[in-house]
Write a protein that holds these residues in place. Structure first.
Motif, PDB file in Angstrom:
ATOM      1  N   ARG A  70      37.188  18.462  65.332  1.00 53.22           N
ATOM      2  CA  ARG A  70      37.969  19.486  66.456  1.00 53.22           C
ATOM      3  C   ARG A  70      39.319  19.097  66.753  1.00 53.22           C
ATOM      4  O   ARG A  70      39.582  17.536  67.107  1.00 53.22           O
ATOM      5  CB  ARG A  70      37.015  19.205  67.697  1.00 53.22           C
ATOM      6  N   VAL A  71      40.144  19.863  66.177  1.00 49.55           N
ATOM      7  CA  VAL A  71      41.478  19.645  66.779  1.00 49.55           C
ATOM      8  C   VAL A  71      42.265  20.752  67.103  1.00 49.55           C
ATOM      9  O   VAL A  71      41.817  21.969  66.901  1.00 49.55           O
ATOM     10  CB  VAL A  71      42.502  19.220  65.377  1.00 49.55           C
ATOM     11  N   SER A  72      43.371  20.669  68.182  1.00 43.19           N
ATOM     12  CA  SER A  72      44.040  21.685  68.604  1.00 43.19           C
ATOM     13  C   SER A  72      45.204  22.414  67.552  1.00 43.19           C
ATOM     14  O   SER A  72      45.454  21.850  66.659  1.00 43.19           O
ATOM     15  CB  SER A  72      44.648  21.532  69.958  1.00 43.19           C
ATOM     16  N   LEU A  73      45.435  23.802  67.931  1.00 44.48           N
ATOM     17  CA  LEU A  73      46.426  24.200  67.084  1.00 44.48           C
ATOM     18  C   LEU A  73      47.617  23.421  67.065  1.00 44.48           C
ATOM     19  O   LEU A  73      48.438  23.283  66.025  1.00 44.48           O
ATOM     20  CB  LEU A  73      46.567  25.753  67.502  1.00 44.48           C
ATOM     21  N   GLU A  74      48.178  22.986  68.125  1.00 42.91           N
ATOM     22  CA  GLU A  74      49.285  22.121  68.468  1.00 42.91           C
ATOM     23  C   GLU A  74      49.208  20.843  67.465  1.00 42.91           C
ATOM     24  O   GLU A  74      50.013  20.441  66.921  1.00 42.91           O
ATOM     25  CB  GLU A  74      49.487  21.877  69.699  1.00 42.91           C
ATOM     26  N   ALA A  75      47.932  20.294  67.420  1.00 44.78           N
ATOM     27  CA  ALA A  75      47.874  18.979  66.507  1.00 44.78           C
ATOM     28  C   ALA A  75      47.978  19.532  65.155  1.00 44.78           C
ATOM     29  O   ALA A  75      48.526  18.650  64.476  1.00 44.78           O
ATOM     30  CB  ALA A  75      46.383  18.523  66.927  1.00 44.78           C
ATOM     31  N   VAL A  76      47.312  20.577  64.737  1.00 43.72           N
ATOM     32  CA  VAL A  76      47.499  21.044  63.370  1.00 43.72           C
ATOM     33  C   VAL A  76      49.026  21.408  62.956  1.00 43.72           C
ATOM     34  O   VAL A  76      49.628  20.857  61.952  1.00 43.72           O
ATOM     35  CB  VAL A  76      46.862  22.128  63.142  1.00 43.72           C
ATOM     36  N   GLU A  77      49.912  21.964  63.814  1.00 39.32           N
ATOM     37  CA  GLU A  77      51.007  22.226  63.867  1.00 39.32           C
ATOM     38  C   GLU A  77      52.046  20.942  63.470  1.00 39.32           C
ATOM     39  O   GLU A  77      53.088  21.180  63.025  1.00 39.32           O
ATOM     40  CB  GLU A  77      51.849  23.141  64.722  1.00 39.32           C
ATOM     41  N   ALA A  78      51.570  19.868  64.212  1.00 38.34           N
ATOM     42  CA  ALA A  78      52.256  18.630  64.051  1.00 38.34           C
ATOM     43  C   ALA A  78      52.106  17.812  62.741  1.00 38.34           C
ATOM     44  O   ALA A  78      52.595  16.777  62.526  1.00 38.34           O
ATOM     45  CB  ALA A  78      52.008  17.727  65.333  1.00 38.34           C
ATOM     46  N   MET A  79      51.054  18.360  62.077  1.00 39.98           N
ATOM     47  CA  MET A  79      50.648  17.450  61.076  1.00 39.98           C
ATOM     48  C   MET A  79      51.481  17.575  59.692  1.00 39.98           C
ATOM     49  O   MET A  79      52.459  18.506  59.730  1.00 39.98           O
ATOM     50  CB  MET A  79      49.100  18.061  60.503  1.00 39.98           C
ATOM     51  N   ARG A  80      51.380  16.631  58.792  1.00 41.31           N
ATOM     52  CA  ARG A  80      51.888  16.539  57.571  1.00 41.31           C
ATOM     53  C   ARG A  80      51.272  16.773  56.476  1.00 41.31           C
ATOM     54  O   ARG A  80      50.255  16.089  56.433  1.00 41.31           O
ATOM     55  CB  ARG A  80      53.085  15.311  57.441  1.00 41.31           C
ATOM     56  N   ALA A  81      51.472  17.608  55.611  1.00 45.08           N
ATOM     57  CA  ALA A  81      50.881  17.620  54.383  1.00 45.08           C
ATOM     58  C   ALA A  81      51.674  17.266  53.034  1.00 45.08           C
ATOM     59  O   ALA A  81      52.941  17.243  52.869  1.00 45.08           O
ATOM     60  CB  ALA A  81      50.420  19.206  53.989  1.00 45.08           C
ATOM     61  N   GLU A  82      51.139  16.644  52.089  1.00 45.18           N
ATOM     62  CA  GLU A  82      51.832  16.101  50.831  1.00 45.18           C
ATOM     63  C   GLU A  82      52.498  17.625  50.263  1.00 45.18           C
ATOM     64  O   GLU A  82      51.664  18.461  50.063  1.00 45.18           O
ATOM     65  CB  GLU A  82      50.878  15.729  49.876  1.00 45.18           C
ATOM     66  N   GLY A  83      53.522  17.331  49.905  1.00 36.01           N
ATOM     67  CA  GLY A  83      54.324  18.591  49.198  1.00 36.01           C
ATOM     68  C   GLY A  83      55.035  19.418  50.528  1.00 36.01           C
ATOM     69  O   GLY A  83      55.372  20.552  50.146  1.00 36.01           O
ATOM     70  N   GLY A  84      54.712  19.053  51.827  1.00 38.60           N
ATOM     71  CA  GLY A  84      55.634  20.015  52.586  1.00 38.60           C
ATOM     72  C   GLY A  84      55.078  21.154  52.931  1.00 38.60           C
ATOM     73  O   GLY A  84      53.686  21.430  52.716  1.00 38.60           O
ATOM     74  N   ALA A  85      55.726  22.185  52.924  1.00 38.61           N
ATOM     75  CA  ALA A  85      55.394  23.502  53.196  1.00 38.61           C
ATOM     76  C   ALA A  85      54.636  23.988  52.038  1.00 38.61           C
ATOM     77  O   ALA A  85      53.662  24.812  52.288  1.00 38.61           O
ATOM     78  CB  ALA A  85      56.622  24.315  53.421  1.00 38.61           C
ATOM     79  N   ALA A  86      54.957  23.527  51.004  1.00 38.36           N
ATOM     80  CA  ALA A  86      54.102  24.089  49.611  1.00 38.36           C
ATOM     81  C   ALA A  86      52.833  23.473  49.837  1.00 38.36           C
ATOM     82  O   ALA A  86      51.966  24.129  49.211  1.00 38.36           O
ATOM     83  CB  ALA A  86      54.860  23.762  48.344  1.00 38.36           C
ATOM     84  N   GLY A  87      52.538  22.449  50.167  1.00 32.77           N
ATOM     85  CA  GLY A  87      51.271  21.629  50.398  1.00 32.77           C
ATOM     86  C   GLY A  87      50.561  22.367  51.161  1.00 32.77           C
ATOM     87  O   GLY A  87      49.106  22.638  51.048  1.00 32.77           O
ATOM     88  N   PHE A  88      51.186  22.805  52.303  1.00 35.51           N
ATOM     89  CA  PHE A  88      50.253  23.456  53.396  1.00 35.51           C
ATOM     90  C   PHE A  88      49.651  24.972  52.676  1.00 35.51           C
ATOM     91  O   PHE A  88      48.808  25.414  52.808  1.00 35.51           O
ATOM     92  CB  PHE A  88      51.041  23.753  54.502  1.00 35.51           C
ATOM     93  N   ALA A  89      50.750  25.628  51.913  1.00 29.72           N
ATOM     94  CA  ALA A  89      50.289  26.835  51.264  1.00 29.72           C
ATOM     95  C   ALA A  89      49.342  26.595  50.359  1.00 29.72           C
ATOM     96  O   ALA A  89      48.452  27.363  50.171  1.00 29.72           O
ATOM     97  CB  ALA A  89      51.488  27.237  50.535  1.00 29.72           C
TER      98      ALA A  89
END
Length: 112
Positions: A70-89
């Motif tokens: 369980r995480v908030s939308l705001e918490a997800v928006e603050a997360m980092r993914a490997e590869g940046g925006a491409a990683g999130f995609a």
């Protein structure tokens, strides 16, 4: 560890592996968030391939929630993914493919 036969994927967010899955409850949440009348409308919206950053955050949040985190939308928006925006995609693509797609090995997204 993610079980692809159950529609689960594994993604590294904030430096640690996490499991994501779009359960019926998570899909119902996305139907409401995107104003979709049913699963077919939701799948059609996603198949257009035009999702914004907030859309991606909602999908990732629903996937984490479906896996019990369980995480908030705001918490997800603050997360980092490997590869940046491409990683999130890639995470969103993999999760939608695991949920709605056919076949076990979808082609990787085109870069360029």
């Amino acid at each position: 560890m993610a079980n692809p036969r159950r529609g689960e994927i594994e993604a590294v967010l904030d430096g640690r592996p996490r499991t994501l899955v779009l359960t019926l409850g998570a899909l119902a949440e996305l139907e409401a968030a995107f104003g979709a009348d049913d699963l077919m409308a939701l799948a059609a919206r996603f198949s257009q391939g035009r999702l914004g950053a907030r859309d991606a955050a909602r999908i990732i949040r629903a996937g984490l929630s479906g896996a019990g985190e369980r995480v908030s939308l705001e918490a997800v928006e603050a997360m980092r993914a490997e590869g940046g925006a491409a990683g999130f995609a890639r995470i969103v693509c993999d999760l939608l493919q695991a949920t709605f797609g056919e076949g076990e090995n979808p082609p990787p997204p085109q870069e360029g």
